[in-house]
Design a protein around this motif. Structure first.
Motif, PDB file in Angstrom:
ATOM      1  N   MET A 199       0.823  -1.196   0.000  1.00  0.00           N
ATOM      2  CA  MET A 199       0.000   0.000   0.000  1.00  0.00           C
ATOM      3  C   MET A 199       0.867   1.259   0.000  1.00  0.00           C
ATOM      4  O   MET A 199       0.575   2.239  -0.696  1.00  0.00           O
ATOM      5  CB  MET A 199      -0.935  -0.008   1.221  1.00  0.00           C
ATOM      6  CG  MET A 199      -1.899   1.165   1.252  1.00  0.00           C
ATOM      7  SD  MET A 199      -2.923   1.260  -0.234  1.00  0.00           S
ATOM      8  CE  MET A 199      -3.954  -0.185   0.002  1.00  0.00           C
ATOM      9  N   ILE A 200       1.954   1.253   0.770  1.00  0.00           N
ATOM     10  CA  ILE A 200       2.860   2.401   0.786  1.00  0.00           C
ATOM     11  C   ILE A 200       3.455   2.619  -0.605  1.00  0.00           C
ATOM     12  O   ILE A 200       3.571   3.752  -1.086  1.00  0.00           O
ATOM     13  CB  ILE A 200       3.979   2.204   1.817  1.00  0.00           C
ATOM     14  CG1 ILE A 200       3.406   2.210   3.242  1.00  0.00           C
ATOM     15  CG2 ILE A 200       5.049   3.280   1.688  1.00  0.00           C
ATOM     16  CD1 ILE A 200       2.787   3.527   3.650  1.00  0.00           C
ATOM     17  N   ARG A 201       3.820   1.553  -1.272  1.00  0.00           N
ATOM     18  CA  ARG A 201       4.376   1.664  -2.618  1.00  0.00           C
ATOM     19  C   ARG A 201       3.374   2.287  -3.572  1.00  0.00           C
ATOM     20  O   ARG A 201       3.726   3.165  -4.380  1.00  0.00           O
ATOM     21  CB  ARG A 201       4.799   0.280  -3.125  1.00  0.00           C
ATOM     22  CG  ARG A 201       5.336   0.286  -4.544  1.00  0.00           C
ATOM     23  CD  ARG A 201       5.691  -1.114  -5.019  1.00  0.00           C
ATOM     24  NE  ARG A 201       4.549  -2.019  -5.014  1.00  0.00           N
ATOM     25  CZ  ARG A 201       3.608  -2.050  -5.962  1.00  0.00           C
ATOM     26  NH1 ARG A 201       3.660  -1.219  -6.979  1.00  0.00           N
ATOM     27  NH2 ARG A 201       2.619  -2.918  -5.885  1.00  0.00           N
ATOM     28  N   VAL A 202       2.125   1.863  -3.502  1.00  0.00           N
ATOM     29  CA  VAL A 202       1.094   2.398  -4.394  1.00  0.00           C
ATOM     30  C   VAL A 202       0.858   3.879  -4.111  1.00  0.00           C
ATOM     31  O   VAL A 202       0.767   4.703  -5.022  1.00  0.00           O
ATOM     32  CB  VAL A 202      -0.215   1.596  -4.245  1.00  0.00           C
ATOM     33  CG1 VAL A 202      -1.342   2.262  -5.022  1.00  0.00           C
ATOM     34  CG2 VAL A 202      -0.016   0.167  -4.733  1.00  0.00           C
ATOM     35  N   LEU A 203       0.762   4.240  -2.841  1.00  0.00           N
ATOM     36  CA  LEU A 203       0.577   5.643  -2.480  1.00  0.00           C
ATOM     37  C   LEU A 203       1.754   6.490  -2.965  1.00  0.00           C
ATOM     38  O   LEU A 203       1.573   7.591  -3.492  1.00  0.00           O
ATOM     39  CB  LEU A 203       0.426   5.791  -0.965  1.00  0.00           C
ATOM     40  CG  LEU A 203      -0.884   5.329  -0.340  1.00  0.00           C
ATOM     41  CD1 LEU A 203      -0.782   5.371   1.180  1.00  0.00           C
ATOM     42  CD2 LEU A 203      -2.041   6.195  -0.810  1.00  0.00           C
ATOM     43  N   ALA A 204       2.957   5.969  -2.784  1.00  0.00           N
ATOM     44  CA  ALA A 204       4.153   6.726  -3.147  1.00  0.00           C
ATOM     45  C   ALA A 204       4.273   6.935  -4.640  1.00  0.00           C
ATOM     46  O   ALA A 204       4.909   7.899  -5.082  1.00  0.00           O
ATOM     47  CB  ALA A 204       5.401   6.019  -2.628  1.00  0.00           C
ATOM     48  N   SER A 205       3.665   6.082  -5.440  1.00  0.00           N
ATOM     49  CA  SER A 205       3.720   6.268  -6.885  1.00  0.00           C
ATOM     50  C   SER A 205       2.951   7.515  -7.309  1.00  0.00           C
ATOM     51  O   SER A 205       3.188   8.067  -8.391  1.00  0.00           O
ATOM     52  CB  SER A 205       3.165   5.033  -7.603  1.00  0.00           C
ATOM     53  OG  SER A 205       1.765   4.923  -7.423  1.00  0.00           O
ATOM     54  N   VAL A 206       2.049   7.961  -6.460  1.00  0.00           N
ATOM     55  CA  VAL A 206       1.272   9.168  -6.736  1.00  0.00           C
ATOM     56  C   VAL A 206       1.777  10.349  -5.918  1.00  0.00           C
ATOM     57  O   VAL A 206       2.003  11.437  -6.444  1.00  0.00           O
ATOM     58  CB  VAL A 206      -0.228   8.927  -6.445  1.00  0.00           C
ATOM     59  CG1 VAL A 206      -1.033  10.193  -6.720  1.00  0.00           C
ATOM     60  CG2 VAL A 206      -0.748   7.761  -7.250  1.00  0.00           C
ATOM     61  N   ASP A 207       1.970  10.146  -4.607  1.00  0.00           N
ATOM     62  CA  ASP A 207       2.476  11.213  -3.739  1.00  0.00           C
ATOM     63  C   ASP A 207       3.328  10.598  -2.633  1.00  0.00           C
ATOM     64  O   ASP A 207       2.807  10.160  -1.608  1.00  0.00           O
ATOM     65  CB  ASP A 207       1.324  12.017  -3.124  1.00  0.00           C
ATOM     66  CG  ASP A 207       1.812  13.295  -2.461  1.00  0.00           C
ATOM     67  OD1 ASP A 207       2.949  13.306  -1.944  1.00  0.00           O
ATOM     68  OD2 ASP A 207       1.069  14.293  -2.462  1.00  0.00           O
ATOM     69  N   PRO A 208       4.646  10.546  -2.822  1.00  0.00           N
ATOM     70  CA  PRO A 208       5.522   9.901  -1.841  1.00  0.00           C
ATOM     71  C   PRO A 208       5.582  10.629  -0.500  1.00  0.00           C
ATOM     72  O   PRO A 208       5.912  10.011   0.507  1.00  0.00           O
ATOM     73  CB  PRO A 208       6.891   9.895  -2.527  1.00  0.00           C
ATOM     74  CG  PRO A 208       6.817  11.006  -3.526  1.00  0.00           C
ATOM     75  CD  PRO A 208       5.396  11.032  -3.987  1.00  0.00           C
ATOM     76  N   ALA A 209       5.269  11.917  -0.485  1.00  0.00           N
ATOM     77  CA  ALA A 209       5.266  12.642   0.788  1.00  0.00           C
ATOM     78  C   ALA A 209       4.135  12.145   1.683  1.00  0.00           C
ATOM     79  O   ALA A 209       4.331  11.891   2.878  1.00  0.00           O
ATOM     80  CB  ALA A 209       5.137  14.144   0.542  1.00  0.00           C
ATOM     81  N   ILE A 210       2.945  11.998   1.105  1.00  0.00           N
ATOM     82  CA  ILE A 210       1.819  11.471   1.868  1.00  0.00           C
ATOM     83  C   ILE A 210       2.119  10.046   2.329  1.00  0.00           C
ATOM     84  O   ILE A 210       1.798   9.656   3.458  1.00  0.00           O
ATOM     85  CB  ILE A 210       0.529  11.505   1.034  1.00  0.00           C
ATOM     86  CG1 ILE A 210       0.182  12.945   0.646  1.00  0.00           C
ATOM     87  CG2 ILE A 210      -0.628  10.861   1.794  1.00  0.00           C
ATOM     88  CD1 ILE A 210      -0.022  13.873   1.807  1.00  0.00           C
ATOM     89  N   ALA A 211       2.764   9.262   1.476  1.00  0.00           N
ATOM     90  CA  ALA A 211       3.095   7.879   1.831  1.00  0.00           C
ATOM     91  C   ALA A 211       4.073   7.814   2.989  1.00  0.00           C
ATOM     92  O   ALA A 211       4.083   6.834   3.744  1.00  0.00           O
ATOM     93  CB  ALA A 211       3.673   7.157   0.616  1.00  0.00           C
ATOM     94  N   GLN A 212       4.896   8.846   3.169  1.00  0.00           N
ATOM     95  CA  GLN A 212       5.900   8.820   4.224  1.00  0.00           C
ATOM     96  C   GLN A 212       5.349   9.227   5.587  1.00  0.00           C
ATOM     97  O   GLN A 212       5.910   8.861   6.626  1.00  0.00           O
ATOM     98  CB  GLN A 212       7.064   9.747   3.865  1.00  0.00           C
ATOM     99  CG  GLN A 212       8.249   9.631   4.831  1.00  0.00           C
ATOM    100  CD  GLN A 212       9.425  10.480   4.414  1.00  0.00           C
ATOM    101  OE1 GLN A 212       9.510  10.935   3.268  1.00  0.00           O
ATOM    102  NE2 GLN A 212      10.354  10.702   5.327  1.00  0.00           N
ATOM    103  N   ILE A 213       4.270   9.972   5.612  1.00  0.00           N
ATOM    104  CA  ILE A 213       3.777  10.528   6.870  1.00  0.00           C
ATOM    105  C   ILE A 213       3.530   9.462   7.943  1.00  0.00           C
ATOM    106  O   ILE A 213       3.884   9.660   9.104  1.00  0.00           O
ATOM    107  CB  ILE A 213       2.523  11.390   6.622  1.00  0.00           C
ATOM    108  CG1 ILE A 213       2.949  12.704   5.948  1.00  0.00           C
ATOM    109  CG2 ILE A 213       1.762  11.660   7.903  1.00  0.00           C
ATOM    110  CD1 ILE A 213       1.807  13.601   5.537  1.00  0.00           C
ATOM    111  N   PRO A 214       2.949   8.292   7.632  1.00  0.00           N
ATOM    112  CA  PRO A 214       2.719   7.306   8.705  1.00  0.00           C
ATOM    113  C   PRO A 214       3.912   6.429   9.035  1.00  0.00           C
ATOM    114  O   PRO A 214       3.786   5.523   9.861  1.00  0.00           O
ATOM    115  CB  PRO A 214       1.563   6.462   8.154  1.00  0.00           C
ATOM    116  CG  PRO A 214       1.765   6.502   6.674  1.00  0.00           C
ATOM    117  CD  PRO A 214       2.294   7.884   6.375  1.00  0.00           C
ATOM    118  N   GLN A 215       5.076   6.674   8.440  1.00  0.00           N
ATOM    119  CA  GLN A 215       6.222   5.785   8.670  1.00  0.00           C
ATOM    120  C   GLN A 215       6.590   5.726  10.151  1.00  0.00           C
ATOM    121  O   GLN A 215       6.809   4.645  10.715  1.00  0.00           O
ATOM    122  CB  GLN A 215       7.414   6.242   7.827  1.00  0.00           C
ATOM    123  CG  GLN A 215       8.596   5.288   7.832  1.00  0.00           C
ATOM    124  CD  GLN A 215       9.549   5.519   8.975  1.00  0.00           C
ATOM    125  OE1 GLN A 215       9.683   6.636   9.478  1.00  0.00           O
ATOM    126  NE2 GLN A 215      10.214   4.460   9.419  1.00  0.00           N
ATOM    127  N   GLY A 216       6.671   6.870  10.795  1.00  0.00           N
ATOM    128  CA  GLY A 216       6.987   6.891  12.220  1.00  0.00           C
ATOM    129  C   GLY A 216       5.920   6.222  13.067  1.00  0.00           C
ATOM    130  O   GLY A 216       6.216   5.591  14.089  1.00  0.00           O
TER     131      GLY A 216
END
Length: 328
Positions: free
Chosen positions: A1-18
């Motif tokens: 899911m993170i990969r799919v989100l990052a293909s469109v907006d990697p900044a949004i995909a990074q927000i829940p990493q922590g």
């Protein structure tokens, strides 16, 4: 899911990493009180932001943030953190600090706690929407039940670091996929053959052998990055969050290291190749295609890939386990 989100907006995909990292930490090291309080919020859709990194020290682990016991018996946090991804819109912020005995602790404080302020001073060229700016803590009161012995979490074989790095790997892989997809779309819909190609008898971009070769090569490398990511994720599932020993931990950690190092290189390469393939017209601001390279370049320097290759080589050639009980 993170990969799919990052293909469109990697900044949004990074927000829940922590958030994912702290949930893992609590699952292994948190007591019933902290898990009950924080997991209830997580299940209700409230996130945990991170405030772990600092600026200005001699090295990345040179922390100045302190968790001190006051004369009135209250624990208080004082310090200044940077790269606080997800903190601005989180319900909780996880803060690393040294206690009175200089031992590393992790304290969870409410995002709106008195004395806590999250700034929007993030000004990087890429990953702009992460708003990974400064968190300032001035005499923030901390509930003792919300403090973990953070040093212990990394003193035994575990997959905390590998699982956190897996998310970063998915982000890089997603950037690469989004870039190659946009490259393909531009080549099909807007790009024209170059003057050299026309002189060689090429009537469209689809007939330019150099474009086809370079795009084909790039597409294969992105697919390879996706395969390495999937393989690393599967291996981490097999190893588990708490592996039996350092060798098992190293197996997962090195698989993620290989995937992240490769994906980081491919994502940056894809961002540059896009313009080499699509030509000058693709640099027009209205297309905003330069965001791919900016995001990849900014995120890829999260940690140096050279050391990942170093540890991979040391293990393959000399059976040397990575440091920190098998963790990179």
């Amino acid at each position: 899911m993170i990969r799919v989100l990052a293909s469109v907006d990697p900044a949004i995909a990074q927000i829940p990493q922590g958030h994912f990292l702290v949930v893992d930490i609590l699952a292994v090291w948190g007591g019933p009180a902290i898990r009950t309080r924080v997991f209830a919020d997580a299940l209700a859709g409230r996130r945990i932001g991170s405030a772990l990194a600092e600026r200005g020290g001699r090295h990345a682990q040179d922390l100045t943030t302190r968790l001190r016991m006051g004369g009135n018996g209250e624990l208080r946090l004082n310090g200044r953190k940077y790269y606080c991804t997800g903190a601005l819109t989180a319900a909780w912020v996880a803060v690393s600090a040294l206690d009175d005995e200089d031992r590393l602790r992790l304290a969870l404080v409410p995002r709106d706690a008195a004395g806590s302020a999250v700034d929007t001073d993030w000004s990087a060229m890429g990953q702009r929407a992460t708003i990974s700016g400064t968190t300032t803590l001035e005499a923030v009161v901390v509930d003792p039940e919300l403090v973990l012995d953070y040093a212990t979490a990394y003193s035994v074989p575990q997959q905390l670091g590998a699982r956190a790095q897996l998310v970063h790997t998915a982000i890089e892989t997603g950037i690469a996929r989004g870039t190659v997809d946009d490259t393909r779309a531009y080549l099909r819909e807007r790009a024209r053959p170059s003057s050299e190609a026309i002189r060689a008898g090429v009537e469209s971009v689809a007939g330019d052998p150099h474009v086809l070769h370079r795009y084909g090569r790039l597409s294969v490398r992105v697919r390879a990055a996706e395969t390495l990511l999937a393989d690393a994720a599967q291996l981490l599932e097999q190893v588990g969050l708490v592996p039996p020993d350092a060798t098992a931990a190293a197996t997962g950690s090195l698989a993620v290291a290989a995937a992240k190092a490769f994906a980081s290189e491919v994502a940056v390469e894809a961002g540059s190749e896009l313009f080499a393939l699509c030509g000058t017209s693709a640099t027009d601001e209205r297309w905003n295609l330069h965001r791919h390279w900016r995001n990849a370049r900014t995120h890829s320097v999260h940690d140096p890939v050279d050391w990942k290759y170093h540890h991979l080589g040391a293990y393959e050639i000399g059976d040397v386990l990575p440091p920190n009980h098998g963790q990179l």
